[in-house]
Design a protein around this motif. Structure first.
Motif, PDB file in Angstrom:
ATOM      1  N   GLU A 288      23.164 144.365   7.015  1.00  0.00           N
ATOM      2  CA  GLU A 288      22.011 144.391   7.922  1.00  0.00           C
ATOM      3  C   GLU A 288      22.332 145.168   9.195  1.00  0.00           C
ATOM      4  OE1 GLU A 288      19.005 143.430   7.306  1.00  0.00           O
ATOM      5  OE2 GLU A 288      19.402 142.428   5.398  1.00  0.00           O
ATOM      6  N   PHE A 289      23.554 145.008   9.671  1.00  0.00           N
ATOM      7  CA  PHE A 289      23.979 145.697  10.894  1.00  0.00           C
ATOM      8  C   PHE A 289      23.872 147.210  10.688  1.00  0.00           C
ATOM      9  CE2 PHE A 289      26.678 147.338  14.204  1.00  0.00           C
ATOM     10  CZ  PHE A 289      26.634 146.389  15.227  1.00  0.00           C
ATOM     11  N   GLN A 290      24.453 147.671   9.586  1.00  0.00           N
ATOM     12  CA  GLN A 290      24.425 149.101   9.242  1.00  0.00           C
ATOM     13  C   GLN A 290      22.977 149.593   9.108  1.00  0.00           C
ATOM     14  OE1 GLN A 290      27.200 151.343   8.402  1.00  0.00           O
ATOM     15  NE2 GLN A 290      25.535 152.836   8.471  1.00  0.00           N
ATOM     16  N   LYS A 291      22.160 148.785   8.452  1.00  0.00           N
ATOM     17  CA  LYS A 291      20.773 149.163   8.184  1.00  0.00           C
ATOM     18  C   LYS A 291      19.957 149.282   9.476  1.00  0.00           C
ATOM     19  CE  LYS A 291      17.396 146.519   6.173  1.00  0.00           C
ATOM     20  NZ  LYS A 291      17.099 145.422   5.230  1.00  0.00           N
ATOM     21  N   HIS A 292      20.131 148.320  10.370  1.00  0.00           N
ATOM     22  CA  HIS A 292      19.309 148.290  11.580  1.00  0.00           C
ATOM     23  C   HIS A 292      19.803 149.208  12.687  1.00  0.00           C
ATOM     24  CE1 HIS A 292      16.478 145.048  10.583  1.00  0.00           C
ATOM     25  NE2 HIS A 292      17.466 144.546   9.883  1.00  0.00           N
ATOM     26  N   TYR A 293      21.120 149.409  12.763  1.00  0.00           N
ATOM     27  CA  TYR A 293      21.648 150.128  13.919  1.00  0.00           C
ATOM     28  C   TYR A 293      22.255 151.482  13.587  1.00  0.00           C
ATOM     29  CZ  TYR A 293      20.721 145.447  15.465  1.00  0.00           C
ATOM     30  OH  TYR A 293      20.081 144.256  15.689  1.00  0.00           O
ATOM     31  N   GLY A 294      22.347 151.801  12.294  1.00  0.00           N
ATOM     32  CA  GLY A 294      22.785 153.134  11.909  1.00  0.00           C
ATOM     33  C   GLY A 294      24.278 153.390  12.051  1.00  0.00           C
ATOM     34  N   TYR A 295      25.043 152.353  12.365  1.00  0.00           N
ATOM     35  CA  TYR A 295      26.498 152.490  12.337  1.00  0.00           C
ATOM     36  C   TYR A 295      27.068 151.154  11.864  1.00  0.00           C
ATOM     37  CZ  TYR A 295      25.924 150.458  17.045  1.00  0.00           C
ATOM     38  OH  TYR A 295      25.578 149.668  18.112  1.00  0.00           O
ATOM     39  N   SER A 296      28.334 151.156  11.487  1.00  0.00           N
ATOM     40  CA  SER A 296      28.886 149.947  10.875  1.00  0.00           C
ATOM     41  C   SER A 296      29.381 148.938  11.905  1.00  0.00           C
ATOM     42  CB  SER A 296      30.051 150.318   9.946  1.00  0.00           C
ATOM     43  OG  SER A 296      31.141 150.802  10.710  1.00  0.00           O
ATOM     44  N   LEU A 297      29.376 147.686  11.508  1.00  0.00           N
ATOM     45  CA  LEU A 297      29.936 146.624  12.348  1.00  0.00           C
ATOM     46  C   LEU A 297      31.396 146.931  12.630  1.00  0.00           C
ATOM     47  CD1 LEU A 297      29.828 143.876  13.743  1.00  0.00           C
ATOM     48  CD2 LEU A 297      30.192 142.783  11.514  1.00  0.00           C
ATOM     49  N   HIS A 298      32.090 147.411  11.602  1.00  0.00           N
ATOM     50  CA  HIS A 298      33.498 147.795  11.712  1.00  0.00           C
ATOM     51  C   HIS A 298      33.704 148.777  12.864  1.00  0.00           C
ATOM     52  CE1 HIS A 298      37.422 149.411  10.399  1.00  0.00           C
ATOM     53  NE2 HIS A 298      37.539 148.347   9.641  1.00  0.00           N
ATOM     54  N   SER A 299      32.880 149.815  12.904  1.00  0.00           N
ATOM     55  CA  SER A 299      33.052 150.837  13.956  1.00  0.00           C
ATOM     56  C   SER A 299      32.663 150.281  15.331  1.00  0.00           C
ATOM     57  CB  SER A 299      32.246 152.091  13.626  1.00  0.00           C
ATOM     58  OG  SER A 299      30.858 151.814  13.641  1.00  0.00           O
ATOM     59  N   ALA A 300      31.687 149.357  15.347  1.00  0.00           N
ATOM     60  CA  ALA A 300      31.285 148.752  16.624  1.00  0.00           C
ATOM     61  C   ALA A 300      32.426 147.914  17.201  1.00  0.00           C
ATOM     62  CB  ALA A 300      30.044 147.886  16.426  1.00  0.00           C
ATOM     63  N   ILE A 301      33.096 147.147  16.334  1.00  0.00           N
ATOM     64  CA  ILE A 301      34.230 146.328  16.767  1.00  0.00           C
ATOM     65  C   ILE A 301      35.364 147.235  17.243  1.00  0.00           C
ATOM     66  CG2 ILE A 301      36.071 144.776  15.958  1.00  0.00           C
ATOM     67  CD1 ILE A 301      33.929 143.531  14.051  1.00  0.00           C
ATOM     68  N   LYS A 302      35.605 148.294  16.474  1.00  0.00           N
ATOM     69  CA  LYS A 302      36.684 149.232  16.785  1.00  0.00           C
ATOM     70  C   LYS A 302      36.492 149.860  18.160  1.00  0.00           C
ATOM     71  CE  LYS A 302      39.286 152.495  14.083  1.00  0.00           C
ATOM     72  NZ  LYS A 302      40.242 151.763  13.230  1.00  0.00           N
ATOM     73  N   SER A 303      35.254 150.242  18.463  1.00  0.00           N
ATOM     74  CA  SER A 303      35.067 150.945  19.728  1.00  0.00           C
ATOM     75  C   SER A 303      34.984 149.979  20.906  1.00  0.00           C
ATOM     76  CB  SER A 303      33.818 151.834  19.663  1.00  0.00           C
ATOM     77  OG  SER A 303      32.670 151.034  19.576  1.00  0.00           O
TER      78      SER A 303
END
Length: 321
Positions: A288-303
């Motif tokens: 859902e995160f990827q679908k709604h925000y256009g980037y992965s949860l993984h990359s959000a945590i990483k940054s």
């Protein structure tokens, strides 16, 4: 204990040996300098049930509580996640609820998130754990920290009386939809109790049907009626229930997105969702995160995070989407 759901990122570890793990953890903690990598590799790759067995073994072998040793050895957000991982889920939720109500100001969003996303069975276990840990009932603390319709609705949810059956009753959905319409859109003033009764007690599948019927009757989405008729934390709570009814993982993805965007990270929320959903629906949340925000949860945590804290969160998150 909770069955490990097929949509979790963490599963039972095959070939698991509590004594081997306990010993490796002891070495990682008691050696010269802490071996965080080993701690992460073990604790973030075992299910909570397995971690409880490691903790038991650890206590028996070293006469020390594993969580106390972790607390003594680690610090900051990394420590919080590691301690969360070795805490039984109901106790973890109880502590999160307590933290949401402690000190000045109440973290209403955290209360709402926990109480709307746990099943009735989980709520009963959480209430028990709360009493065991704090010698006070969860209801009493909610009562003294909140007020009005918001309080009433929270107490209804905390009671764990939401219907859990998957059967839906079309006749009831029509009836409830009409009651909601009459309680809000169709009268001067709003009958808040009716909203609380229906939204806090009916099953999610039942509510889904009720909201469809509501649309037929009123030509409006239930969300729009709630926004128009109600306000404050009570409104937030009911909107959260509607959101969860439609798609709980999407609701939690939204919470994670809030926690990770903009200045400063909301680690309290981030840690809670990552740990508490890791064996339930974190894969769905990721999707859902990827679908709604256009980037992965993984990359959000990483940054947004760094060091050992980042490493353990990424391990819990699983691979990048």
């Amino acid at each position: 204990c909770l069955n490990v759901g097929p949509q979790g990122t963490i599963k039972d570890y095959p070939g698991f040996s509590p004594s081997v793990d306990a010993e490796a953890i002891r070495k990682a903690i008691k050696g010269i300098g802490t071996d965080e990598k080993t701690l992460i590799n073990i604790l973030a790759e075992r299910s909570n049930a397995q971690r409880q067995l490691i903790a038991k073994e650890y206590q028996a072998s070293y006469e020390q509580e594993l969580k106390d040793d972790l607390k003594g050895d680690l610090s900051g957000h990394f420590e919080h996640v590691m301690v969360a991982l070795v805490t039984p889920p109901a106790v973890f939720d109880a502590k999160q609820l307590k933290k949401s109500m402690k000190g000045t100001g109440t973290d209403e969003d955290a209360l709402i998130e926990i109480l709307t996303t746990r099943t009735s069975r989980q709520m009963k276990e959480i209430a028990q754990a709360y009493y065991t840990v704090y010698k006070k009932s969860l209801g009493d603390d909610i009562s003294s920290e909140t007020s009005g319709d918001f309080r009433k609705a929270l107490l209804t949810l905390a009671d764990g009386r939401r219907d859990e059956s998957l059967k839906v009753d079309e006749h009831l959905a029509k009836k409830d939809a009409q009651i909601l319409y009459n309680a809000g859109e169709n009268k001067w003033g709003t009958d808040e109790d009716k909203f609380t009764e229906i939204l806090c007690l009916r099953s999610f599948p039942q509510l889904k049907l009720t909201f469809d019927e509501y649309r037929n009757i009123s030509q409006k989405d239930i969300e729009d009626s709630i926004k128009g008729e109600l306000s404050g934390h009570f409104e937030d709570l009911l909107l959260a229930i509607v959101h969860c009814t439609r798609n709980t993982p999407a609701f939690l993805a939204g919470r994670l997105h809030q926690a990770l965007k903009g200045a400063g990270t909301d680690e309290f929320t981030l840690n809670r969702i990552m740990v508490s959903r890791s064996e339930i629906d974190l894969l769905d949340i990721r999707r859902e995160f990827q679908k709604h925000y256009g980037y992965s949860l993984h990359s959000a945590i990483k940054s947004d995070t760094s060091g050992d804290y980042e490493a353990v969160l990424l391990k819990i998150c699983g691979e990048d989407d």
